[in-house]
Design a protein around this motif. Sequence first.
Motif, PDB file in Angstrom:
ATOM      1  N   LEU A 419     119.022  67.110  62.934  1.00 25.35           N
ATOM      2  CA  LEU A 419     117.857  66.900  62.084  1.00 25.35           C
ATOM      3  C   LEU A 419     117.217  65.547  62.381  1.00 25.35           C
ATOM      4  O   LEU A 419     117.895  64.619  62.817  1.00 25.35           O
ATOM      5  N   PRO A 420     115.896  65.382  62.205  1.00 27.65           N
ATOM      6  CA  PRO A 420     114.978  66.357  61.584  1.00 27.65           C
ATOM      7  C   PRO A 420     114.358  67.342  62.572  1.00 27.65           C
ATOM      8  O   PRO A 420     113.484  68.116  62.200  1.00 27.65           O
ATOM      9  N   LYS A 421     114.776  67.325  63.814  1.00 32.55           N
ATOM     10  CA  LYS A 421     114.186  68.192  64.829  1.00 32.55           C
ATOM     11  C   LYS A 421     114.777  69.586  64.749  1.00 32.55           C
ATOM     12  O   LYS A 421     115.923  69.763  64.378  1.00 32.55           O
ATOM     13  N   ASN A 422     113.934  70.569  65.133  1.00 36.18           N
ATOM     14  CA  ASN A 422     114.358  71.964  65.189  1.00 36.18           C
ATOM     15  C   ASN A 422     113.952  72.545  66.533  1.00 36.18           C
ATOM     16  O   ASN A 422     113.120  71.973  67.251  1.00 36.18           O
ATOM     17  N   PHE A 423     114.518  73.695  66.872  1.00 36.01           N
ATOM     18  CA  PHE A 423     114.104  74.420  68.065  1.00 36.01           C
ATOM     19  C   PHE A 423     112.934  75.343  67.721  1.00 36.01           C
ATOM     20  O   PHE A 423     112.858  75.890  66.621  1.00 36.01           O
ATOM     21  N   SER A 424     112.029  75.517  68.681  1.00 36.81           N
ATOM     22  CA  SER A 424     110.904  76.432  68.527  1.00 36.81           C
ATOM     23  C   SER A 424     110.963  77.471  69.640  1.00 36.81           C
ATOM     24  O   SER A 424     111.786  77.391  70.563  1.00 36.81           O
ATOM     25  N   THR A 425     110.066  78.445  69.559  1.00 35.00           N
ATOM     26  CA  THR A 425     110.009  79.454  70.625  1.00 35.00           C
ATOM     27  C   THR A 425     109.612  78.807  71.951  1.00 35.00           C
ATOM     28  O   THR A 425     109.977  79.307  73.022  1.00 35.00           O
ATOM     29  N   ARG A 426     108.886  77.677  71.866  1.00 41.72           N
ATOM     30  CA  ARG A 426     108.524  76.948  73.084  1.00 41.72           C
ATOM     31  C   ARG A 426     109.784  76.420  73.776  1.00 41.72           C
ATOM     32  O   ARG A 426     109.919  76.496  75.004  1.00 41.72           O
ATOM     33  N   ASP A 427     110.713  75.889  72.983  1.00 38.43           N
ATOM     34  CA  ASP A 427     111.984  75.417  73.549  1.00 38.43           C
ATOM     35  C   ASP A 427     112.729  76.568  74.218  1.00 38.43           C
ATOM     36  O   ASP A 427     113.312  76.401  75.300  1.00 38.43           O
ATOM     37  N   LEU A 428     112.721  77.726  73.562  1.00 36.49           N
ATOM     38  CA  LEU A 428     113.404  78.894  74.122  1.00 36.49           C
ATOM     39  C   LEU A 428     112.811  79.265  75.478  1.00 36.49           C
ATOM     40  O   LEU A 428     113.546  79.545  76.439  1.00 36.49           O
ATOM     41  N   GLN A 429     111.475  79.239  75.573  1.00 36.31           N
ATOM     42  CA  GLN A 429     110.816  79.590  76.832  1.00 36.31           C
ATOM     43  C   GLN A 429     111.141  78.581  77.928  1.00 36.31           C
ATOM     44  O   GLN A 429     111.449  78.950  79.064  1.00 36.31           O
ATOM     45  N   VAL A 430     111.077  77.290  77.569  1.00 37.15           N
ATOM     46  CA  VAL A 430     111.313  76.238  78.566  1.00 37.15           C
ATOM     47  C   VAL A 430     112.746  76.288  79.073  1.00 37.15           C
ATOM     48  O   VAL A 430     113.005  76.283  80.287  1.00 37.15           O
ATOM     49  N   VAL A 431     113.698  76.341  78.137  1.00 39.85           N
ATOM     50  CA  VAL A 431     115.106  76.317  78.537  1.00 39.85           C
ATOM     51  C   VAL A 431     115.459  77.591  79.306  1.00 39.85           C
ATOM     52  O   VAL A 431     116.280  77.551  80.234  1.00 39.85           O
ATOM     53  N   SER A 432     114.836  78.705  78.955  1.00 33.96           N
ATOM     54  CA  SER A 432     115.081  79.939  79.716  1.00 33.96           C
ATOM     55  C   SER A 432     114.607  79.783  81.158  1.00 33.96           C
ATOM     56  O   SER A 432     115.275  80.237  82.097  1.00 33.96           O
ATOM     57  N   SER A 433     113.443  79.125  81.335  1.00 30.06           N
ATOM     58  CA  SER A 433     112.950  78.879  82.696  1.00 30.06           C
ATOM     59  C   SER A 433     113.903  77.971  83.462  1.00 30.06           C
ATOM     60  O   SER A 433     114.188  78.209  84.646  1.00 30.06           O
ATOM     61  N   VAL A 434     114.392  76.940  82.778  1.00 26.67           N
ATOM     62  CA  VAL A 434     115.357  76.033  83.411  1.00 26.67           C
ATOM     63  C   VAL A 434     116.628  76.800  83.791  1.00 26.67           C
ATOM     64  O   VAL A 434     117.176  76.612  84.885  1.00 26.67           O
ATOM     65  N   ALA A 435     117.087  77.676  82.894  1.00 24.49           N
ATOM     66  CA  ALA A 435     118.298  78.460  83.173  1.00 24.49           C
ATOM     67  C   ALA A 435     118.098  79.381  84.375  1.00 24.49           C
ATOM     68  O   ALA A 435     119.008  79.560  85.196  1.00 24.49           O
ATOM     69  N   ASP A 436     116.891  79.968  84.486  1.00 25.82           N
ATOM     70  CA  ASP A 436     116.607  80.828  85.641  1.00 25.82           C
ATOM     71  C   ASP A 436     116.657  80.035  86.941  1.00 25.82           C
ATOM     72  O   ASP A 436     117.236  80.481  87.935  1.00 25.82           O
TER      73      ASP A 436
END
Length: 694
Positions: A419-436
Amino acid sequence: MKINTQLPLAKWGGIIILASLHFILLNIYGKNYENELSIFPVLVAGWFFGRRAGMVTAFILLAGYVLILYIKAEPWQSIFDANFILNLLILSLSGIGTGWLKSIYKTQNIQDVELKNRLREADALAKISIALSQAERVGLAGILQLIVDSAKNLIPSAEQAVIHILDEEKKYLVAQAASGFQDAPENRLRMQLGKGIAGQAILSGETINITDTNTDARFLRANNTPRFRSLLVTPIVGGEEKLGTISVQSELANAFTQHEQELLGALGVQAAIAIENARLLESTQQSLKETNALYRINQGLVAFTVDELLEDVVNLLKENFGYYHVQVYIVETQSKEFILKAASGEIGKELLEQKHRLQAGAGIVGYVAETLMPFFSNNVDEVVFFIRNPLLPDTKSVLTIPVKIDAHLFGILDIQQALPKNFSTRDLQVVSSVADQLAFALQKAELYQSLQDALQHEKSMRNQLIQSERLAAVGRLLASVSHELNNPLQAIQNALFLLKEEKGISEQGKQDLNIVLAESERMAGLIERLREAYRPIREEDYKETQINNLVNDTYALLATHLRHNQVEFEFIPDNQLPTIPVLTNQIKQAILNLVINAMEAMPTGGKIIIQTQHLPESDEILISVTDTGKGISANILPNIFEAFITDKETGTGLGLTITYDIVTKHHGHISAKNNYGAGATFSVWLPTKRLELV
């Protein structure tokens, strides 16, 4: 606005006092009084209360003038003379003129005030515009604070001002800037959408003006009494998107005008521009970070050092995106456990030193590995299978992505946030690209490692082939030499037998002759063993043999030689060792070679330990020969079994080569290693079952 009722009474009191003085003087002096004070009440009334008040005051004074003179028995002709007419005109015109001048002055003053207010508003809006142009330096919080301060200062009745912004989930209005609050109540910090006047305003998209909180039904009272009577709320809208609200409040009822509603709306527009600019800037910066991250990972694709690539990825994600903790797990092939391969920060170093790992299927990492689907939550307390690491007590959100290509899993990318930060769908997209990208890098590294292994295997096979060719050449040479030696040796033996049958040989001669015959027979046996070693092997040559017995035979053969060289011998047999099919003489020769090699490695004495062991799980037996000598030189250890490889001054380099060839023909394998401290150990594995002939 609040009106001071005492001020008009004071003004009328002054007028009455002046009029009373006028009447007193008139009563005393009568016609001799020239009405000098009569004009002052008229002027004061006209100035403070307008033309009508001035005229009324003039007529009252004239009426009093007539009444007093009448009481004093003045003749009517004396009362209504030319002086009366003149006073009537002067007083009437004075009252009207003074009221007219006051109205002009008031209008001008209002215009001046209005102009000053407009200038103040224009100046405030200009400052906000300048701040908007410097949004990267000032920041969104600074601009919003400037807007609420301007709202409080520009709206005279405003005592407090606050800006609420919708959160990312569009469920709550969160206070981002406030002015005039000493101790802001908690409900000002976070309000549910649709609740309260601010929530109603953003849903309706229209400005709401609560003129009196005591009477307006739209205002829902809480348990405590509000500190304000008037509330003005306008929505902050950017295009079609509702962003938040800006509101002002006052302790007075009916405090806010239509113009002030328009002004608050203009400030709301500025707030919308500030929010949209901040989001655009944030989006641009985020895009740059993402581009930089993907670029650096792509750069890492050219390097085949997996550890360096993983370390670079976790540190890059933590630094560029401000994550609390980033780590990568690799799946162990045999146990299926998750081994921590890279982790960010000092905590990551500590976890790596602890060789941290997770059991197969454990926690969110195990869940993602089984489903091969990303998982993220902004409240890990609600995730029943979340396993909290004691070194990461502040974790509130988790984002876990499988590093995979199709169904092939390389590892797990696990990111945690506090906290106070949260994950967003943008984080999901970015980290998924990094994982790929990481998956492609790991695949390339895996292919490279496989290629290296294949090249190493090919090199090893080539070396074995060369060694086999060398051994074959040595075998042919030995077979040829043994054949050539056998013929003259047989002639020598025949001559010795004939000589032995002759008479007249002395006893000493007979003894010497017997020694020569014995040595010639030993030489013939040695030549025969060499010929057998390199002639084709037949299946019937294999005999079920107890290896423990061969070790004992070897010791009996070398016991005297061992004692002479001050070498101790210890045999640790496995009493449950089964018999195995071998070429008895060849295996005995191999053991003999290993013992002689160990003894020669200890020129000043030492100890040899031979141990046998049954390995039922692999259907093998193990023979290990350990010495306490100087060990094997590092430069020859990798090629110790190749022909002519030796570090002995008098050695040929063929003993271990012959031993290697014998073990290989038996479908076994042999290894050599240096012991910790001193000495070396040779290990021989032989199958317990008869296999196809080599």
